[in-house]
Design a protein around this motif. Structure first.
Motif, PDB file in Angstrom:
ATOM      1  N   LEU A  66       0.827  -1.205   0.000  1.00 12.84           N
ATOM      2  CA  LEU A  66       0.000   0.000   0.000  1.00 12.84           C
ATOM      3  C   LEU A  66       0.864   1.258   0.000  1.00 12.84           C
ATOM      4  N   ILE A  67       1.954   1.219   0.760  1.00 13.53           N
ATOM      5  CA  ILE A  67       2.864   2.370   0.807  1.00 13.53           C
ATOM      6  C   ILE A  67       3.495   2.590  -0.567  1.00 13.53           C
ATOM      7  N   ARG A  68       3.928   1.509  -1.179  1.00 13.44           N
ATOM      8  CA  ARG A  68       4.499   1.612  -2.522  1.00 13.44           C
ATOM      9  C   ARG A  68       3.470   2.162  -3.512  1.00 13.44           C
ATOM     10  N   GLN A  69       2.250   1.705  -3.369  1.00 11.70           N
ATOM     11  CA  GLN A  69       1.199   2.133  -4.285  1.00 11.70           C
ATOM     12  C   GLN A  69       0.928   3.630  -4.149  1.00 11.70           C
ATOM     13  N   ARG A  70       0.969   4.148  -2.919  1.00  8.32           N
ATOM     14  CA  ARG A  70       0.756   5.586  -2.705  1.00  8.32           C
ATOM     15  C   ARG A  70       1.840   6.413  -3.392  1.00  8.32           C
ATOM     16  N   LYS A  82       3.082   9.058 -10.668  1.00  2.00           N
ATOM     17  CA  LYS A  82       2.304   9.021 -11.908  1.00  2.00           C
ATOM     18  C   LYS A  82       1.643  10.365 -12.176  1.00  2.00           C
ATOM     19  N   HIS A  83       1.158  11.023 -11.129  1.00  5.45           N
ATOM     20  CA  HIS A  83       0.453  12.289 -11.295  1.00  5.45           C
ATOM     21  C   HIS A  83       1.388  13.448 -11.625  1.00  5.45           C
ATOM     22  N   VAL A  84       2.684  13.281 -11.415  1.00  2.46           N
ATOM     23  CA  VAL A  84       3.630  14.327 -11.820  1.00  2.46           C
ATOM     24  C   VAL A  84       4.360  13.914 -13.098  1.00  2.46           C
ATOM     25  N   GLN A  85       3.722  13.008 -13.853  1.00  2.00           N
ATOM     26  CA  GLN A  85       4.218  12.574 -15.161  1.00  2.00           C
ATOM     27  C   GLN A  85       5.562  11.855 -15.082  1.00  2.00           C
ATOM     28  N   ARG A  86       5.815  11.122 -13.982  1.00  3.64           N
ATOM     29  CA  ARG A  86       7.017  10.296 -13.886  1.00  3.64           C
ATOM     30  C   ARG A  86       6.596   8.835 -13.819  1.00  3.64           C
ATOM     31  N   LEU A  87       5.903   8.424 -14.878  1.00  2.00           N
ATOM     32  CA  LEU A  87       5.401   7.055 -14.948  1.00  2.00           C
ATOM     33  C   LEU A  87       6.547   6.050 -14.966  1.00  2.00           C
ATOM     34  N   ASP A  88       7.695   6.466 -15.523  1.00  2.00           N
ATOM     35  CA  ASP A  88       8.851   5.572 -15.549  1.00  2.00           C
ATOM     36  C   ASP A  88       9.286   5.185 -14.142  1.00  2.00           C
ATOM     37  N   LEU A  89       9.272   6.159 -13.227  1.00  2.00           N
ATOM     38  CA  LEU A  89       9.658   5.883 -11.844  1.00  2.00           C
ATOM     39  C   LEU A  89       8.521   5.240 -11.063  1.00  2.00           C
ATOM     40  N   SER A  90       7.300   5.595 -11.415  1.00  2.00           N
ATOM     41  CA  SER A  90       6.137   5.005 -10.752  1.00  2.00           C
ATOM     42  C   SER A  90       6.169   3.489 -10.858  1.00  2.00           C
ATOM     43  N   LEU A 124       4.957  -2.330  -9.131  1.00  2.00           N
ATOM     44  CA  LEU A 124       4.706  -3.016 -10.392  1.00  2.00           C
ATOM     45  C   LEU A 124       3.250  -3.432 -10.460  1.00  2.00           C
ATOM     46  N   GLN A 125       2.506  -2.795 -11.352  1.00  2.00           N
ATOM     47  CA  GLN A 125       1.102  -3.137 -11.510  1.00  2.00           C
ATOM     48  C   GLN A 125       0.971  -4.555 -12.047  1.00  2.00           C
ATOM     49  N   GLU A 126       0.253  -5.390 -11.316  1.00  2.00           N
ATOM     50  CA  GLU A 126       0.094  -6.767 -11.779  1.00  2.00           C
ATOM     51  C   GLU A 126      -0.800  -6.848 -13.000  1.00  2.00           C
ATOM     52  N   ASP A 127      -1.596  -5.785 -13.234  1.00  2.00           N
ATOM     53  CA  ASP A 127      -2.474  -5.798 -14.399  1.00  2.00           C
ATOM     54  C   ASP A 127      -1.960  -4.893 -15.506  1.00  2.00           C
ATOM     55  N   VAL A 128      -0.695  -4.467 -15.405  1.00  2.00           N
ATOM     56  CA  VAL A 128      -0.151  -3.582 -16.424  1.00  2.00           C
ATOM     57  C   VAL A 128       0.101  -4.327 -17.723  1.00  2.00           C
ATOM     58  N   LEU A 129       0.350  -5.622 -17.631  1.00  2.00           N
ATOM     59  CA  LEU A 129       0.678  -6.397 -18.820  1.00  2.00           C
ATOM     60  C   LEU A 129      -0.389  -7.453 -19.106  1.00  2.00           C
ATOM     61  N   PRO A 130      -1.634  -7.055 -19.320  1.00  2.00           N
ATOM     62  CA  PRO A 130      -2.688  -8.045 -19.492  1.00  2.00           C
ATOM     63  C   PRO A 130      -2.531  -8.864 -20.756  1.00  2.00           C
ATOM     64  N   THR A 131      -1.899  -8.306 -21.762  1.00  2.00           N
ATOM     65  CA  THR A 131      -1.793  -9.006 -23.031  1.00  2.00           C
ATOM     66  C   THR A 131      -0.425  -9.629 -23.234  1.00  2.00           C
ATOM     67  N   PHE A 132       0.632  -8.936 -22.795  1.00  4.16           N
ATOM     68  CA  PHE A 132       1.977  -9.380 -23.130  1.00  4.16           C
ATOM     69  C   PHE A 132       2.800  -9.745 -21.895  1.00  4.16           C
ATOM     70  N   LYS A 133       2.125 -10.133 -20.802  1.00  3.10           N
ATOM     71  CA  LYS A 133       2.835 -10.408 -19.553  1.00  3.10           C
ATOM     72  C   LYS A 133       3.828 -11.552 -19.706  1.00  3.10           C
TER      73      LYS A 133
END
Length: 389
Positions: free
Chosen positions: A86-90, A96-104, A109-118
């Motif tokens: 939860l802390i990591r997610q916060r 992500k909201h400051v446009q640093r998705l690379d660091l986010s 690691l979103q477990e659902d980020v790779l639904p097609t190519f996991k």
């Protein structure tokens, strides 16, 4: 091929183990080194600090923005409670909201980020790809080739930075040249056959449209791009909205096809090098920044990454999408060598691997899908037509 499979095997991290681990001070110190000075106040506010408190962090670290960032992150971590995930997610949400998705994504690691190519892996092809035909581009224009798109009837439009577009009939090798005076950067086509063009002019970048009419073809200005002097890629969605990827600005502008009105700007962590809108409305995109290992990312209309396809580090990636939303990527390494992959579902197909005339060194390439079983690659000399049997 073995090295490519190794790249793929190492590209799928264990998200559960990573997310369950405590967010350590060492990890936060490393994160601080990757943040930009401009991120300090924006991220601090997003993490819940008042501006006066942020100013205090900077005061305690004079002329040391990295130190101020480290202090802020460590103080924030001490104030957090709950499960490590939860802390990591916060923190990831704030990044992500400051446009640093690379660091986010390095934090959580979103477990659902790779639904097609996991669990992507090389496919055992039932039908192999073959080089079917090679067509020489005109010697007076070939070295200026910048754009290549598929047209109905097994035709291809090839645009040149020095000016003009060649309409090439692949079946009969018939050619027709139009728009001699317009310097071409990128091309797309609307559903009614109208050609969409982005010109190559650092002083006045515009999107044009034209109806193909032989030597009488006239290009009409539709939209003037506010940011100039950058690489620009075009694509069109199912409703004929025009998408313009702007390298250097990490954004995609969406323009109406008739009025030329700018309807929205999509901000993303990926700096657009090549884009292709899929039937789902998602956007396949390659990153202009060298050093990344992704061949292709897929974005939502909001700019969030929903899947990644592993590629080769420090390579340039050029893409096209077919009618079934399979993604083709021409991966050009720093030494100029090219390999083409087809990403479909959980599989990767090898389109080219050892075809010497294709995989040799080259400077600029473009892809166009004639059908799910036929692909065109253009470089500064030739057009290569591949078929899958």
């Amino acid at each position: 091929m073995a090295s490519f499979m190794n790249d793929l095997a190492s590209a799928t991290p264990s998200s559960q183990n990573h997310n369950a681990a405590n967010l350590t001070e060492l990890e936060l110190l490393e994160l601080a080194t990757k943040l930009y000075p401009d991120d300090f106040f924006r991220l601090g506010v997003r993490l819940g600090f008042e501006e006066s408190r942020l100013s205090h962090f900077k005061h305690d670290n004079p002329n040391n923005i990295e130190g101020a960032l480290s202090t802020m992150l460590i103080r924030w971590r001490k104030n957090q409670s709950g499960k490590p995930s939860l802390i990591r997610q916060r923190l990831a949400h704030a990044l992500k909201h400051v446009q640093r998705l690379d660091l986010s994504e390095s934090v959580y690691l979103q477990e659902d980020v790779l639904p097609t190519f996991k669990d992507i892996g090389l496919k055992e092809n039932t039908g192999e790809w073959h080089l079917d035909k090679t067509i020489a581009l005109p010697t007076d224009k070939a070295e200026w080739m910048k754009a290549c798109i598929a047209l109905p009837g097994r035709r291809v439009a090839v645009g040149y930075r020095s000016g003009s577009i060649d309409i090439i009939d692949i079946e009969n090798d018939l050619r027709e040249r139009i728009l001699d005076q317009l310097k071409i950067r990128s091309l797309a086509q609307l559903s009614d056959g109208t050609l969409v063009i982005c010109n190559d002019d650092v002083k006045s970048v515009k999107i044009y449209t034209c109806t193909l009419g032989g030597k009488h073809t006239v290009a009409k200005p539709l939209y003037t791009v506010r940011q100039s002097g950058t690489h620009r890629s075009l694509s069109v969605d199912a409703e004929d909205n025009i998408y313009l990827g702007l390298r250097g600005f990490k954004q995609i502008e969406v323009v109406k096809p008739i009025s030329g009105a700018l309807t929205k700007t999509i901000k993303t962590a990926v700096d657009p090098w090549s884009i292709a809108v899929m039937r789902t409305g998602n956007i396949a995109i390659t990153n202009s920044l060298r050093g990344t290992e992704d061949a292709v990312c897929v974005l939502t209309q909001g700019g969030d990454i929903v899947s990644r396809m592993p590629g080769v580090k420090d390579a340039r990636q050029f893409i096209a999408v077919d009618s079934k939303d399979s993604i083709y990527a021409a991966i050009k390494a720093k030494n100029g060598m090219v390999k083409i992959r087809k990403y479909s579902g959980h599989d990767v197909e090898v389109v080219t691997e050892n075809v010497e005339s294709v995989t040799k060194r080259r400077d600029w390439i473009q892809l166009a899908c004639l059908s799910p079983n036929e692909l065109v690659m253009c470089d500064a000399k030739s057009m290569f037509v591949f078929k899958q049997y």
